[in-house]
Scaffold this motif. Structure first.
Motif, PDB file in Angstrom:
ATOM      1  N   PRO A   1      11.551  -9.580  10.189  1.00  0.00           N
ATOM      2  CA  PRO A   1      10.270  -9.276  10.821  1.00  0.00           C
ATOM      3  C   PRO A   1       9.151  -9.097   9.800  1.00  0.00           C
ATOM      4  N   PRO A   2       7.887  -9.315  10.220  1.00  0.00           N
ATOM      5  CA  PRO A   2       6.756  -9.042   9.331  1.00  0.00           C
ATOM      6  C   PRO A   2       6.433  -7.553   9.318  1.00  0.00           C
ATOM      7  N   LEU A   3       5.519  -7.167   8.444  1.00  0.00           N
ATOM      8  CA  LEU A   3       5.061  -5.789   8.409  1.00  0.00           C
ATOM      9  C   LEU A   3       4.172  -5.491   9.605  1.00  0.00           C
ATOM     10  N   THR A   4       4.180  -4.235  10.032  1.00  0.00           N
ATOM     11  CA  THR A   4       3.222  -3.770  11.021  1.00  0.00           C
ATOM     12  C   THR A   4       1.891  -3.481  10.316  1.00  0.00           C
ATOM     13  N   ALA A   5       0.877  -3.101  11.092  1.00  0.00           N
ATOM     14  CA  ALA A   5      -0.406  -2.705  10.488  1.00  0.00           C
ATOM     15  C   ALA A   5      -0.192  -1.543   9.521  1.00  0.00           C
ATOM     16  N   LYS A   6       0.665  -0.598   9.922  1.00  0.00           N
ATOM     17  CA  LYS A   6       0.962   0.531   9.030  1.00  0.00           C
ATOM     18  C   LYS A   6       1.684   0.049   7.783  1.00  0.00           C
ATOM     19  N   GLY A   7       2.607  -0.911   7.929  1.00  0.00           N
ATOM     20  CA  GLY A   7       3.321  -1.463   6.784  1.00  0.00           C
ATOM     21  C   GLY A   7       2.386  -2.156   5.811  1.00  0.00           C
ATOM     22  N   ARG A   8       1.394  -2.885   6.355  1.00  0.00           N
ATOM     23  CA  ARG A   8       0.420  -3.551   5.475  1.00  0.00           C
ATOM     24  C   ARG A   8      -0.447  -2.522   4.757  1.00  0.00           C
ATOM     25  N   ALA A   9      -0.770  -1.426   5.466  1.00  0.00           N
ATOM     26  CA  ALA A   9      -1.539  -0.353   4.827  1.00  0.00           C
ATOM     27  C   ALA A   9      -0.722   0.303   3.710  1.00  0.00           C
ATOM     28  N   GLN A  10       0.585   0.443   3.933  1.00  0.00           N
ATOM     29  CA  GLN A  10       1.450   0.997   2.885  1.00  0.00           C
ATOM     30  C   GLN A  10       1.474   0.079   1.667  1.00  0.00           C
ATOM     31  N   ALA A  11       1.528  -1.237   1.898  1.00  0.00           N
ATOM     32  CA  ALA A  11       1.536  -2.188   0.783  1.00  0.00           C
ATOM     33  C   ALA A  11       0.229  -2.108   0.000  1.00  0.00           C
ATOM     34  N   GLN A  12      -0.896  -1.969   0.707  1.00  0.00           N
ATOM     35  CA  GLN A  12      -2.196  -1.841   0.040  1.00  0.00           C
ATOM     36  C   GLN A  12      -2.267  -0.533  -0.737  1.00  0.00           C
ATOM     37  N   ALA A  13      -1.738   0.534  -0.138  1.00  0.00           N
ATOM     38  CA  ALA A  13      -1.754   1.838  -0.821  1.00  0.00           C
ATOM     39  C   ALA A  13      -0.903   1.797  -2.090  1.00  0.00           C
ATOM     40  N   LEU A  14       0.233   1.108  -2.024  1.00  0.00           N
ATOM     41  CA  LEU A  14       1.081   0.965  -3.214  1.00  0.00           C
ATOM     42  C   LEU A  14       0.325   0.233  -4.317  1.00  0.00           C
ATOM     43  N   ALA A  15      -0.343  -0.865  -3.947  1.00  0.00           N
ATOM     44  CA  ALA A  15      -1.103  -1.640  -4.943  1.00  0.00           C
ATOM     45  C   ALA A  15      -2.217  -0.806  -5.547  1.00  0.00           C
ATOM     46  N   GLN A  16      -2.893  -0.023  -4.710  1.00  0.00           N
ATOM     47  CA  GLN A  16      -3.976   0.826  -5.200  1.00  0.00           C
ATOM     48  C   GLN A  16      -3.436   1.899  -6.140  1.00  0.00           C
ATOM     49  N   HIS A  17      -2.309   2.485  -5.775  1.00  0.00           N
ATOM     50  CA  HIS A  17      -1.696   3.528  -6.596  1.00  0.00           C
ATOM     51  C   HIS A  17      -1.290   2.977  -7.964  1.00  0.00           C
ATOM     52  N   MET A  18      -0.825   1.723  -7.999  1.00  0.00           N
ATOM     53  CA  MET A  18      -0.315   1.135  -9.229  1.00  0.00           C
ATOM     54  C   MET A  18      -1.335   0.272  -9.959  1.00  0.00           C
TER      55      MET A  18
END
Length: 405
Positions: A229-246
């Motif tokens: 399955p693809p990411l949900t909207a929350k999953g995509r937000a988590q991916a963006q947050a990870l990128a921002q954190h790193m």
């Protein structure tokens, strides 16, 4: 035998330089004075672009052969002088694939023992990836990617024509550089450094690993197993947050599974890192649920109560019908980790895995009891940072997004 020469041996792209650096760093961590003498560095400094041409390595090219021997002798002189000035272990980093070259090293460096360390790599996936990486070196800046690849492959073919494995030399180790395993040896008995070197070559070093679970998917929300399955909207937000954190962290390699959710989680991380390498390994695919793939846990409880009972009784060893268990994951996950660490070398890497995969990966570092592995906590808003070397031991779980909102 209180000083030692270590001479690396092996075809290009087999991990010699990475292992040579690891031997140096490991010895220095023990308070032993060790130094690298790299023929390639000297070649590039003295010969420049001329030595990038594959014909420079043609055994029938007398001028190239003389130049390579001159570089080898000059580095040996530097190594000998450094040991005389107080150094303890001098590491000669070069291919040294012919017996003739190795005889010359042994007959020249007679003041201290010479230990040859041969690197072998028979993993074709890793070999191809390493060769591709070599073509990105600065010396190939004037080449197209394909031209650089053809040039380097030609160079390898010339080395293969004169390659003779270790056998006759007085002291030697043959190492599978992808599995950190000694294949054969003629021990350098009496050397105070030999036991330390043996331990270094069989140890898996992790300089900087970020272990991430993919972001939330619809299957996660509904309680479905596996699938793609693809990411949900929350999953995509988590991916963006990870990128921002790193965003300010150095990352050279990103490894994913072949699943969509893993790729989507890695995408924002890679967006600002055009120079980072990315590879998808099937070894990091989530545990295969076989006949239960895509089912709800509630459906399994109702339709296949024997599966629920079996997993409750022994979650580590129980395999889904026509699927996998945690116990079966071990071999493939270890193979994926070895490949990732070999390719990344001493550089920072990220693995974007899955819940069961990351549990098994963590258990390799935690020495967890097998029955406890299926219960290791793998959140989707935190990652694990791992660094395990003789000088540094870090194991921490780091949050990168507040999911309580």
């Amino acid at each position: 035998m209180h000083k030692l020469y270590v001479a690396m041996v092996g075809l290009p792209a087999r991990g010699k330089s990475t292992l040579a650096k690891r031997i140096r760093d490991g010895l220095m961590a023990e308070g032993i004075q060790a130094k690298l003498f790299n023929n390639g560095d000297m070649r590039r400094a003295l010969m420049g672009a001329e030595s990038t041409s594959p014909d420079f390595y043609n055994p029938s090219n007398a001028a190239g052969r003389e130049a390579r021997e001159m570089i080898c002798r000059r580095n040996m002189d530097l190594a000998r002088g450094w040991l005389a000035d107080g150094g303890e272990v001098a590491i000669l980093d070069a291919t040294n694939v012919s017996r003739g070259r190795r005889r010359m090293i042994e007959s020249t460096l007679t003041d201290h023992p010479v230990l040859f360390v041969e690197c072998v790599n028979e993993d074709q996936l890793l070999l191809k990836a390493c060769i591709r990486r070599k073509t990105t070196l600065p010396e190939y800046a004037a080449y197209s990617e394909e031209e650089a690849l053809q040039s380097f492959m030609k160079r390898i073919s010339y080395y293969e024509a004169i390659y003779e494995p270790l056998e006759e030399e007085k002291f030697w180790l043959c190492v599978d550089s992808t599995a950190n395993r000694i294949l054969a040896e003629r021990p350098c008995e009496g050397s105070p450094f030999y036991p330390a070197i043996r331990e270094i070559v069989v140890s898996a070093w992790v300089h900087c690993l970020y272990l991430v679970r993919h972001g939330q998917t619809e299957f996660n929300v509904r309680g479905r197993i596996g699938g793609d399955p693809p990411l949900t909207a929350k999953g995509r937000a988590q991916a963006q947050a990870l990128a921002q954190h790193m965003r300010h962290k150095e990352i050279d390699w990103v490894f994913t599974s072949t699943r969509l959710r893993s790729h989507e989680t890695a995408t924002p991380l890679l967006a600002e890192r055009p120079g980072a390498h990315i590879m998808a390994f099937k070894e990091f695919n989530e545990i295969w649920a076989g006949d239960c793939e895509g089912m709800l846990y509630s459906e399994i409880r109702e339709r296949m109560p024997q599966v629920t009972a079996g997993r409750n009784a022994n979650k580590f060893s129980y395999a889904y019908p026509n699927g996998e268990s945690y116990a079966l994951l071990g071999e493939r996950v270890q193979r994926g980790l070895r490949r990732a660490l070999f390719l990344a070398g001493d550089t920072p890497l990220v693995i974007v895995g899955h819940q069961a995969i990351n549990r098994v990966l963590l258990s390799l570092f935690l020495r967890q009891r097998s029955e406890d592995v299926p219960y290791i906590y793998i959140p989707q808003n935190q990652y694990y940072h791992i660094s395990l070397t003789p000088r540094r031991k870090v194991f921490e779980r780091v949050p990168y997004q507040d999911d309580s909102r």
